[in-house]
Design an enzyme around this catalytic site. Sequence first.
Site, PDB file in Angstrom:
ATOM      1  N   HIS A  72       0.854  -1.191   0.000  1.00  0.00           N
ATOM      2  CA  HIS A  72       0.000   0.000   0.000  1.00  0.00           C
ATOM      3  C   HIS A  72       0.885   1.234   0.000  1.00  0.00           C
ATOM      4  CE1 HIS A  72      -4.142  -1.629   1.513  1.00  0.00           C
ATOM      5  NE2 HIS A  72      -3.660  -2.284   0.474  1.00  0.00           N
ATOM      6  N   TYR A 200      -9.779   5.583   6.445  1.00  0.00           N
ATOM      7  CA  TYR A 200     -10.027   6.032   7.813  1.00  0.00           C
ATOM      8  C   TYR A 200     -11.064   7.139   7.741  1.00  0.00           C
ATOM      9  CZ  TYR A 200      -5.770   3.591   9.334  1.00  0.00           C
ATOM     10  OH  TYR A 200      -4.817   2.643   9.611  1.00  0.00           O
ATOM     11  N   PRO A 292      -5.705   0.901  18.012  1.00  0.00           N
ATOM     12  CA  PRO A 292      -5.426   0.360  16.675  1.00  0.00           C
ATOM     13  C   PRO A 292      -5.393   1.415  15.577  1.00  0.00           C
ATOM     14  CG  PRO A 292      -7.657  -0.198  17.376  1.00  0.00           C
ATOM     15  CD  PRO A 292      -6.970   0.400  18.561  1.00  0.00           C
ATOM     16  N   LYS A 296      -0.190   0.401  14.798  1.00  0.00           N
ATOM     17  CA  LYS A 296       1.129   0.363  15.424  1.00  0.00           C
ATOM     18  C   LYS A 296       1.340  -0.804  16.390  1.00  0.00           C
ATOM     19  CE  LYS A 296       2.644   3.521  13.108  1.00  0.00           C
ATOM     20  NZ  LYS A 296       3.408   2.983  12.005  1.00  0.00           N
ATOM     21  N   TYR A 384       3.245   6.773   9.788  1.00  0.00           N
ATOM     22  CA  TYR A 384       2.444   5.605   9.401  1.00  0.00           C
ATOM     23  C   TYR A 384       3.330   4.489   8.848  1.00  0.00           C
ATOM     24  CZ  TYR A 384      -1.800   3.129   8.048  1.00  0.00           C
ATOM     25  OH  TYR A 384      -2.811   2.205   7.960  1.00  0.00           O
TER      26      TYR A 384
END
Length: 389
Positions: A72, A200, A292, A296, A384
Amino acid sequence: MRTQVVIIGGGPSGLLLSQLLHRKGIDTVVLERKTRDYVLGRIRAGILEVGFVDLMREAGVGARLDRESHIHDGTVIAYEDQEFRIDFKEMTGSHVVVYGQTEVTRDLYDAREAMDGKVVFNAEGVTIHEADGDAPYVTYEKDGSTHRIDCEFIAGCDGFHGVSRQTIPLDVRREYEKLYPFGWLGVLSETPPVHDELIYSGSERGFALCSMRNENLSRYYVQCSLSDTPEDWSDDAFWTELKRRIPSKYAEALVTGASIEKSIAPLRSFVTEPMRWGRLFLCGDAAHIVPPTGAKGLNTAASDVHYLYNGLVQHYHDGDSHGIDTYSEKALARIWKAERFSWTTTNLLHRFPDQSEFDLKMQLADVNFLRDNVNAQKVFAENYIGLPY
């Protein structure tokens, strides 16, 4: 029985540490309270940082991951019906990898078996002795008998509820915790993902996340009350609520189906200090928990493994204790940065019960700033994809 390192906990962090040390000629025994099938039945995260992937390759267990995982290069952030994409590749030159934790654990178990690695299942009543001395040992119960393993070091990879952290005296350890006033209801379904990257999404009804395991296995989440149970949510109710919390174009494209797993997880930020006491080292969830949001949890465990593995190799191969002496300091420095990222991302997109109208305007301003500011996106992307070890 005698070994060099006893590893308590047969999850991915304990298995990865064992496999890495084994390949360097350092003997280990892994103690797991449950069975292999039980461990493999736990549904967990599936977003891996490149650092974690590199550790898997170094452990000799990266072949299937490289073959079956999905890269990704970015992620979608949505708020109500607006959305924008953060391009990891453009911002950092790197990416994340989608590969389920269950598959990671299966690969590691297969590798340990292939190398005749010592894994003791159904080890009950594990107790750590003399960890602050020169001759530590661990006892456990199995098949009605008490067993003892003498060792030189102990790695506590046994999770938040395990024995390892509790072994460190209260006058030595300090714990920092934030409990969030909501949980995540997660559903696993044999349906194609609604998008080829994660979404998200924040909305007036609460947070939602669209994720996946592969082309035909999707993982979706919605923020829910801590008083809810999975039985409170029918599949139809879940899909209806998810559609209300994501942009309309994704809601219209969403393929629904029967859930094959449904669970609710409370959200917590937690860190204990120090992560070493004598010859006992804490790894992963035994030492810290992150929400979550931001993916991580497993990745912070991997960074612990990196520091501890390299410290032990340095100790055994070079006679140098610097790596293990600085383990807690190095691990915690990275952990607190990961905690910060998970906390800020959680605050960015969730609805809190005590938010005022001003708070909601500030939350929207934060989302818009991230959308419009390339430097903010770069910071998000750097966190990220994973900060350097």
